[in-house]
Design a protein around this motif. Structure first.
Motif, short mmCIF file in Angstrom:
data_model
loop_
_atom_site.label_atom_id
_atom_site.label_comp_id
_atom_site.label_asym_id
_atom_site.label_seq_id
_atom_site.Cartn_x
_atom_site.Cartn_y
_atom_site.Cartn_z
N GLY A 462 -47.71 42.32 6.14
CA GLY A 462 -47.31 42.57 7.52
C GLY A 462 -46.45 43.81 7.59
N GLN A 463 -46.65 44.63 8.62
CA GLN A 463 -45.89 45.88 8.67
C GLN A 463 -45.63 46.34 10.10
N ARG A 464 -44.61 47.18 10.22
CA ARG A 464 -44.24 47.86 11.46
C ARG A 464 -43.80 49.27 11.09
N LEU A 465 -43.68 50.14 12.08
CA LEU A 465 -43.14 51.47 11.89
C LEU A 465 -41.91 51.65 12.76
N VAL A 466 -40.81 52.08 12.15
CA VAL A 466 -39.60 52.39 12.91
C VAL A 466 -39.28 53.87 12.72
N ARG A 467 -38.64 54.44 13.70
CA ARG A 467 -38.27 55.85 13.61
C ARG A 467 -37.13 56.06 12.62
N LYS A 468 -37.24 57.14 11.86
CA LYS A 468 -36.18 57.49 10.92
C LYS A 468 -35.17 58.40 11.60
N LEU A 469 -33.92 58.22 11.23
CA LEU A 469 -32.88 59.10 11.74
C LEU A 469 -33.05 60.51 11.17
N CYS A 470 -32.80 61.49 12.01
CA CYS A 470 -32.86 62.88 11.58
C CYS A 470 -31.67 63.18 10.67
N GLN A 554 -37.78 41.38 8.47
CA GLN A 554 -36.47 41.74 8.98
C GLN A 554 -35.49 42.01 7.83
N ASP A 555 -35.71 41.39 6.68
CA ASP A 555 -34.86 41.68 5.53
C ASP A 555 -35.05 43.13 5.08
N ASP A 556 -36.30 43.57 5.03
CA ASP A 556 -36.58 44.95 4.67
C ASP A 556 -36.00 45.91 5.71
N ALA A 557 -36.09 45.52 6.99
CA ALA A 557 -35.56 46.37 8.06
C ALA A 557 -34.05 46.52 7.95
N PHE A 558 -33.34 45.41 7.72
CA PHE A 558 -31.89 45.48 7.63
C PHE A 558 -31.44 46.24 6.38
N GLU A 559 -32.24 46.16 5.32
CA GLU A 559 -31.90 46.94 4.13
C GLU A 559 -31.96 48.43 4.43
N LYS A 560 -32.98 48.86 5.19
CA LYS A 560 -33.09 50.26 5.57
C LYS A 560 -31.99 50.64 6.57
N LEU A 561 -31.54 49.65 7.37
CA LEU A 561 -30.42 49.89 8.27
C LEU A 561 -29.15 50.20 7.46
#
Length: 626
Positions: A462-470, A554-561
């Motif tokens: 399962g996957q999503r794409l989020v924008r990366k900070l500049c 969401q665990d992967d997302a928060f790690e990237k956060l």
């Protein structure tokens, strides 16, 4: 009373003899020329007498286009290549009426096309072809149009396209008419003589330079808005004056090989542009709306994005597991997510990893999105009976090692793909679901039995794409509101500092540049297969997967956060966040999943003085952030 023909009227008035008229009729068949044009060419009748006879026969006034000066507004309403193709010259604009000189004023299809393009009622004037051609060359080639000024009003003074390489339009149609239209438009681009040409090329260039995935042309009551989708988010590009709306839409439809006379039904088409070494495939869709046709153009670069899993944002443990699944001789790997979540890019990266001379790879797609050398790609054609299911049956007779199915849409396709995964083939495909667990529910809803799913599937990504900070981002301590939102999302840890978007010229003042993937991988091991065979219950399967080491999306997302890659707002916009009830072991303090009866860390039985489900916040050390 029957209307007289031109030859009869001239003979009746003694302007031409019967013998000459018969000779003209004979020559007219060989030359495929109008009688009036042939008479004028040979000088058999005075021009004044000929024009009076034409006016009486056609009941349309004559206009000499040789020295006429056209109204610039009228010229703007009809593109140059349309005027040349139809042999017409727009003379002047009156209230809701466009006066046009044409050789065939009774040609209803031409009148309908002009009415559609200009949005005005057409008032025809009859003229000779040579005079109309001279008038087109003189008026469209003169300074009346001022295309640069007109484009500047539409696109704004800050937009410049001179720095980009030359754009070349490429026809994807087998119809000769479309190829000729593409050639005419290419000539217009080189001449840069009409505002519609500059608008279309300018919009496409700007979208490509900003790495947009879609262009939206949306007619409204006052103007036509153009928006582009960059990194998954729509942003406004420009506004186009209402007067140029029909010209712009007609040009895009001509390029896409659509019927420009049909504006009541949706249409689909495509064309290609080449800018320097890059070829961009543009998929065009029209939709009739209240104020005109809305157009959406999807931009796809034909060369496949051959990216590694690490570049796509895969965590090392998921990248390793995916690589292991792809090394298996058989089984099925499903990639799930909504439209625009990067599923095709992930599949092509997997195909690139598998691509080698000893492996026969066949794909079936609708349509083929990227060209990848060394593999066999099949384009679905439902009109010809070439569906996903029928393609799969034929592919299985082509001795494949790896099969990629663009999308599983129905029971028949799903059954063939899953059975192929059981019979010695590695199958890759996609599904539109929210997460990896939902893919199992989707297959069951299609009618696939549980035993076939558990025995054929090897993994679901399962996957999503989020924008990366500049790179212009800044760091600051988390606010109280930020902390509360983290708790509400089910995440008990609080970073020592968080990254915030700022905005610069590199990111177009948005604060974000590019996107990164957020992933969760469900590997169907023995515990998950056992949970599936006992009757599908999402929570039981999820707990079994989490117990086997699956990390939630969401665990992967928060790690990237916490790494400063993205923001909490971006995660909550894209990633499905759910709060799984966790508890703490009283012996060692580790979090326990609902499926655990004993603590896997210290062995203490669950439920003895178990702590609250929402533990106190544990700050993350500064070293977690880059």
């Amino acid at each position: 009373m029957k209307r007289k023909r031109l030859g009869e009227l001239l003979q009746e008035r003694g302007k031409i003899s019967a013998e000459s008229l018969q000779q003209l009729f004979s020559d007219q068949k060989d030359k495929a020329i109008r009688l009036g044009e042939l008479i004028l060419e040979r000088g058999l009748v005075e021009k004044s007498a000929l024009t009076k006879a034409l006016e009486e026969v056609s009941r349309v006034p004559y206009m000499d286009c040789t020295n006429v000066t056209c109204d610039p507004q009228a010229l703007h309403s009809i593109p140059h290549e349309v005027a040349r193709r139809l042999s017409i010259l727009p003379i002047r604009m009156e209230p809701n009426v466009l006066v046009v000189a044409m050789a065939e004023p009774q040609n209803l299809p031409v009148l309908d096309e002009l009415r559609f393009i200009s949005g005005k009622t057409i008032s025809p004037r009859i003229g000779f072809l040579k005079e109309i051609a001279a008038g087109i060359s003189r008026n469209y080639g003169s300074g009346n149009l001022k295309p640069a000024d007109q484009e500047g009003q539409a696109l704004g003074s800050g937009t410049s396209y001179d720095s980009l390489p030359e754009m070349e339009f490429v026809s994807t149609s087998s119809r000769q008419a479309n190829k000729e239209a593409i050639q005419e438009i290419q000539a217009e681009i080189n001449q840069k003589s009409t505002p519609a040409v500059r608008l279309v090329t300018g919009i496409i260039r700007d979208a490509i330079s900003r790495q947009a995935s879609d262009i939206h042309i949306e007619p409204q009551s006052a103007a036509t808005f153009v928006r582009i989708r960059v990194d998954g988010v729509l942003r406004e590009l420009t506004n186009i004056p209402r007067a140029l709306q029909n010209s712009l839409i007609s040009r895009v439809k001509i390029l896409s090989d659509m019927d420009i006379g049909e504006r009541r039904a949706p249409q689909d088409g495509r064309f290609m542009v080449a800018i320097g070494p890059h070829k961009i495939d543009l998929r065009v869709s029209t939709l009739p709306t209240q104020y005109g046709e809305k157009i959406v153009i999807r931009l796809l670069e034909t060369s496949a994005p051959l990216l590694s899993f690490a570049t796509l944002g895969f965590p090392p443990e998921i990248s390793e597991r995916i690589t292991n699944l792809l090394s298996l001789p058989q089984g099925m790997l499903l990639v799930t997510g909504p439209t625009g979540s990067g599923k095709s890019t992930t599949l092509y990266s997997a195909l690139n990893l598998l691509r080698r001379p000893a492996v026969n790879i066949v794909t079936v797609e609708d349509p083929v999105e990227y060209e990848l050398a060394g593999i066999n790609q099949v384009h679905v054609n439902t009109k010809a009976g070439l569906t996903f299911a029928s393609c799969l049956r034929s592919i299985l007779r082509q001795d494949p090692n790896v099969i990629m199915v663009g999308e599983i849409r129905d029971l028949e396709t799903a059954e063939i793909a899953l059975k192929a995964a059981q019979t010695g083939h590695l199958v890759l495909s996609t599904l539109h679901t929210n997460d990896s667990i939902s893919a199992v529910a989707r297959l069951l809803d299609l009618g696939i039995p549980e035993y076939l799913i558990s025995s054929s599937l090897t993994g679901i990504l399962g996957q999503r794409l989020v924008r990366k900070l500049c790179a212009c981002r800044k760091y600051e301590p988390p606010s109280h509101e930020h902390t509360e939102r983290l708790f509400a999302a089910g995440w008990p840890q609080v970073p020592a500092r968080v990254a915030r978007p700022v905005g610069c010229s590199m990111c177009d003042k948005s604060g974000y540049k590019g996107r990164v993937g957020i992933y969760e991988l469900l590997v169907l091991d023995q515990s998950v297969r056992a949970a599936l065979r006992g009757g599908f219950k999402p929570e039981i399967v999820r707990n079994a997967a989490l117990g086997s080491g699956m990390r939630r999306m969401q665990d992967d997302a928060f790690e990237k956060l916490f790494m400063g890659v993205t923001t909490l707002e971006e995660i909550l916009r894209v990633v499905p966040v759910e709060n799984v009830a966790l508890s703490e072991c009283t012996g060692c303090g580790h979090e326990l999943l609902p499926a655990f009866q004993f603590c896997p860390y210290c062995g203490l039985p669950r439920g003895i003085g178990e702590r609250s489900q929402k533990p106190a916040a544990r700050p993350v050390p500064d070293g977690v952030l880059p």
